[in-house]
Design a protein around this motif. Structure first.
Motif, PDB file in Angstrom:
ATOM      1  N   UNK A 253       0.830  -1.220   0.000  1.00  0.00           N
ATOM      2  CA  UNK A 253       0.000   0.000   0.000  1.00  0.00           C
ATOM      3  C   UNK A 253       0.863   1.269   0.000  1.00  0.00           C
ATOM      4  N   UNK A 254       2.166   1.079  -0.102  1.00  0.00           N
ATOM      5  CA  UNK A 254       3.082   2.248  -0.044  1.00  0.00           C
ATOM      6  C   UNK A 254       2.902   3.179  -1.241  1.00  0.00           C
ATOM      7  N   UNK A 255       2.789   2.618  -2.441  1.00  0.00           N
ATOM      8  CA  UNK A 255       2.684   3.469  -3.640  1.00  0.00           C
ATOM      9  C   UNK A 255       1.394   4.294  -3.600  1.00  0.00           C
ATOM     10  N   UNK A 256       0.312   3.649  -3.190  1.00  0.00           N
ATOM     11  CA  UNK A 256      -0.981   4.337  -3.141  1.00  0.00           C
ATOM     12  C   UNK A 256      -0.947   5.461  -2.106  1.00  0.00           C
ATOM     13  N   UNK A 257      -0.292   5.175  -0.953  1.00  0.00           N
ATOM     14  CA  UNK A 257      -0.211   6.182   0.113  1.00  0.00           C
ATOM     15  C   UNK A 257       0.662   7.349  -0.344  1.00  0.00           C
ATOM     16  N   UNK A 258       1.746   7.031  -1.071  1.00  0.00           N
ATOM     17  CA  UNK A 258       2.606   8.110  -1.575  1.00  0.00           C
ATOM     18  C   UNK A 258       1.811   9.021  -2.507  1.00  0.00           C
ATOM     19  N   UNK A 259       1.002   8.416  -3.361  1.00  0.00           N
ATOM     20  CA  UNK A 259       0.206   9.214  -4.297  1.00  0.00           C
ATOM     21  C   UNK A 259      -0.707  10.171  -3.530  1.00  0.00           C
ATOM     22  N   UNK A 260      -1.284   9.675  -2.429  1.00  0.00           N
ATOM     23  CA  UNK A 260      -2.168  10.534  -1.633  1.00  0.00           C
ATOM     24  C   UNK A 260      -1.384  11.690  -1.009  1.00  0.00           C
ATOM     25  N   UNK A 261      -0.201  11.366  -0.480  1.00  0.00           N
ATOM     26  CA  UNK A 261       0.563  12.372   0.254  1.00  0.00           C
ATOM     27  C   UNK A 261       1.125  13.456  -0.670  1.00  0.00           C
ATOM     28  N   UNK A 262       1.094  13.218  -1.979  1.00  0.00           N
ATOM     29  CA  UNK A 262       1.567  14.229  -2.941  1.00  0.00           C
ATOM     30  C   UNK A 262       0.769  15.526  -2.827  1.00  0.00           C
ATOM     31  N   UNK A 263      -0.479  15.431  -2.359  1.00  0.00           N
ATOM     32  CA  UNK A 263      -1.279  16.653  -2.221  1.00  0.00           C
ATOM     33  C   UNK A 263      -1.642  16.929  -0.753  1.00  0.00           C
ATOM     34  N   UNK A 264      -0.867  16.339   0.167  1.00  0.00           N
ATOM     35  CA  UNK A 264      -1.143  16.568   1.596  1.00  0.00           C
ATOM     36  C   UNK A 264      -0.603  17.923   2.029  1.00  0.00           C
ATOM     37  N   UNK A 265      -1.090  18.390   3.148  1.00  0.00           N
ATOM     38  CA  UNK A 265      -0.614  19.633   3.722  1.00  0.00           C
ATOM     39  C   UNK A 265       0.662  19.326   4.505  1.00  0.00           C
ATOM     40  N   UNK A 266       1.816  19.682   3.952  1.00  0.00           N
ATOM     41  CA  UNK A 266       3.079  19.441   4.646  1.00  0.00           C
ATOM     42  C   UNK A 266       3.960  18.428   3.928  1.00  0.00           C
ATOM     43  N   UNK A 267       5.023  18.034   4.624  1.00  0.00           N
ATOM     44  CA  UNK A 267       6.026  17.140   4.025  1.00  0.00           C
ATOM     45  C   UNK A 267       5.983  15.773   4.707  1.00  0.00           C
ATOM     46  N   UNK A 268       5.952  14.725   3.911  1.00  0.00           N
ATOM     47  CA  UNK A 268       5.891  13.358   4.441  1.00  0.00           C
ATOM     48  C   UNK A 268       7.163  12.615   4.051  1.00  0.00           C
ATOM     49  N   UNK A 269       7.574  11.688   4.902  1.00  0.00           N
ATOM     50  CA  UNK A 269       8.695  10.814   4.531  1.00  0.00           C
ATOM     51  C   UNK A 269       8.185   9.377   4.533  1.00  0.00           C
ATOM     52  N   UNK A 270       8.412   8.691   3.411  1.00  0.00           N
ATOM     53  CA  UNK A 270       8.039   7.276   3.328  1.00  0.00           C
ATOM     54  C   UNK A 270       9.315   6.455   3.290  1.00  0.00           C
ATOM     55  N   UNK A 271       9.359   5.425   4.136  1.00  0.00           N
ATOM     56  CA  UNK A 271      10.533   4.564   4.160  1.00  0.00           C
ATOM     57  C   UNK A 271      10.115   3.154   3.755  1.00  0.00           C
ATOM     58  N   UNK A 272      10.782   2.626   2.743  1.00  0.00           N
ATOM     59  CA  UNK A 272      10.456   1.278   2.257  1.00  0.00           C
ATOM     60  C   UNK A 272      11.507   0.309   2.797  1.00  0.00           C
ATOM     61  N   UNK A 273      11.079  -0.598   3.660  1.00  0.00           N
ATOM     62  CA  UNK A 273      12.060  -1.517   4.258  1.00  0.00           C
ATOM     63  C   UNK A 273      11.967  -2.931   3.690  1.00  0.00           C
ATOM     64  N   UNK A 274      10.982  -3.201   2.857  1.00  0.00           N
ATOM     65  CA  UNK A 274      10.797  -4.595   2.385  1.00  0.00           C
ATOM     66  C   UNK A 274      11.498  -4.823   1.042  1.00  0.00           C
ATOM     67  N   UNK A 275      11.251  -3.936   0.100  1.00  0.00           N
ATOM     68  CA  UNK A 275      11.859  -4.099  -1.228  1.00  0.00           C
ATOM     69  C   UNK A 275      12.696  -2.861  -1.561  1.00  0.00           C
ATOM     70  N   UNK A 276      13.883  -3.106  -2.122  1.00  0.00           N
ATOM     71  CA  UNK A 276      14.816  -1.978  -2.286  1.00  0.00           C
ATOM     72  C   UNK A 276      14.512  -1.074  -3.466  1.00  0.00           C
ATOM     73  N   UNK A 277      13.691  -1.535  -4.378  1.00  0.00           N
ATOM     74  CA  UNK A 277      13.494  -0.718  -5.585  1.00  0.00           C
ATOM     75  C   UNK A 277      12.003  -0.462  -5.810  1.00  0.00           C
TER      76      UNK A 277
END
Ligand code: UD1
Length: 423
Positions: free
Chosen positions: A310-334
């Motif tokens: 669900x990381x990609x979908x959440x990133x897409x949402x946060x593109x228009x969020x109020x503020x800056x988000x950091x997403x860290x992917x620990x399962x797959x490197x690419x």
């Protein structure tokens, strides 16, 4: 190749039925290889990955009959006449490696091509192999194939501790252990709902398993497994994906069949971002509290943590969020290949190693974009639903691997989305 064309800006309201889980179904299907009696799955999703697994099982001599439009899969492995999973099928889908454990456990030998699958990192299968070796399997890697043999008298129980959590390796080992002589203990096992579902199905087939949903699985081997009928658990990733839709567009969506226990960590993040999730008699109802969601930080983790799927979908949402988000992917490197595509739509994303920093902008703009993997493709569709103007998502064959009837489900709620058939 088909593409999907979306006119952004429509609010979404209505209900979306959530299908059975692709990833559960892809591990339940190979379980048929453990028994010569029929295994019937209900609530199966209608997806191209399921067709690929059907082809693979059929190539081994199993019978797979699709009923009720594909929602019921009646399988029988009475006459397995081939123990080689060929590269031509396996390369299409990584989950193909899941036939290895069952074939080896039942008949003492199997040859399986090393898999391909989504381009999201190296994704080796060494843990699958090591867990089987702990049960006495002899393995030889030749010409891109794993040649596996059980010792005389069959696999025997053993203890194996996974150095890190792997869903697929846990599934392969669990299936193999059901027919191994004696007790197998799998430590640091995956706890995903798909593992719980598999254990429940195997138990219906006569397996003796304890501890599913915890990190230690204890399996007492039995001589044979019998037939069973089992409903596939709800797809928590499809559920999470559609829970996000009204967070992008406004409006209220009820996800039918949704269960909070399947998406608890995800739902907590949604709450933090300003999105309401309410349990109803029929599923989960979702709406956002304000026009704009709040920035949140996300770290993907094995279940019960925030799912990588669900990381990609959440990133897409946060593109228009109020503020800056950091997403860290620990399962797959690419697994940030959706980032450049979202940037084409106006997103501000900076990828550095396993982190992506997303600075929210007011609105994304429609653009031609390309799906690079399954979850990336649906993230682009979600982004497009709220973007200004038209987005064309090409290479949607990735999408068809994991989401059934996307256009129908979304347009029934008011989305302006259509598929354009390509050559
Ligand atoms: C499953 C899901 C996939 C999901 C993933 C993580 C299916 C068909 N797919 O994939 O959608 O994204 O779980 O929740 O169920 N690894 C190794 N060696 C191995 C096995 C895995 O190094 O033998 C690594 C992988 O490269 C990855 C990590 O372990 O970095 C987790 O992978 P794993 O949980 O095995 O994922 P899959 O079972 O392939």
């Amino acid at each position: 190749m088909d593409s999907i064309v979306i006119q952004g800006g429509a609010e979404l309201n209505g209900e979306i039925p959530i299908a059975g889980a692709k990833n559960a179904c892809l591990t339940l299907m190979p379980a048929t290889l453990l028994s010569d009696e029929p295994l019937t799955l209900t609530n199966a999703p209608r997806l191209s990955d399921i067709k690929t697994m059907t082809e693979l099982l059929q190539s081994l001599g199993a019978e797979v009959t699709r009923m009720q439009g594909g929602q019921v899969l009646a399988m029988s492995s009475h006459d397995l006449n081939n123990h080689t999973a060929d590269y031509d099928i396996v390369r299409k889908m990584r989950a193909s490696i899941l036939v290895l454990g069952p074939m080896l456990a039942r008949d003492g030998h199997a040859v399986v091509s090393l898999p391909g699958g989504c381009a999201i990192g190296a994704r080796p299968v060494d843990l699958h192999l090591k867990a089987l070796e702990a049960m006495g399997a002899e393995l030889d890697l030749r010409d891109g194939y794993v040649h596996a043999k059980a010792p005389l008298g069959g696999l025997r129980g053993g203890t194996f501790e996974f150095p890190f959590v792997s869903v697929g390796a846990t599934e392969n080992a669990l299936m193999a252990a059901t027919l191994a002589k004696g007790t197998t203990v799998l430590k640091n096992a995956a706890r995903e709902p798909e593992i719980v579902d598999l254990a429940q199905c195997l138990r219906k087939m006569g397996a003796q398993i304890e501890g599913e949903g915890t990190s230690t699985l204890t399996i007492q081997g039995v001589d044979r497994l019998h037939g069973a009928t089992h409903p596939v658990v709800t797809d928590r990733i499809e559920l999470g994906t559609y829970m996000l839709a009204p967070a992008f567009t406004g409006g209220t969506i009820e996800c039918l069949g949704g269960r909070l226990d399947l998406v608890a960590a995800f739902a907590e993040k949604l709450d933090e971002a300003g999105i309401n999730v309410e349990e109803t008699a029929r599923g989960l109802k979702v709406s956002r509290r304000a026009d704009r969601v709040r920035a949140v930080n996300v770290v993907t983790e094995p279940f019960p943590g925030f799912p990588t799927d669900l990381q990609a979908q959440m990133m897409a949402l946060l593109c228009t969020a109020d503020g800056t988000s950091v997403l860290e992917e620990t399962i797959f490197e690419n697994r940030f290949m959706h980032a450049p595509e979202l940037i084409r739509m106006g997103a501000k994303i900076d990828v550095h190693g396993g982190h992506a920093t997303v600075t929210g902008v007011d609105r994304l703009k429609g653009a031609p974009v390309m799906a690079t993997d399954l979850r990336a493709s649906v993230s682009l569709i979600l982004a497009a639903l709220a973007a200004e103007g038209e987005t064309v998502v090409s290479r949607v064959y990735h999408l068809d691997r994991g989401y059934e009837h996307v256009e129908e489900k979304l347009s029934a709620c008011g989305a302006r989305i259509e598929r354009v058939k390509g050559g």
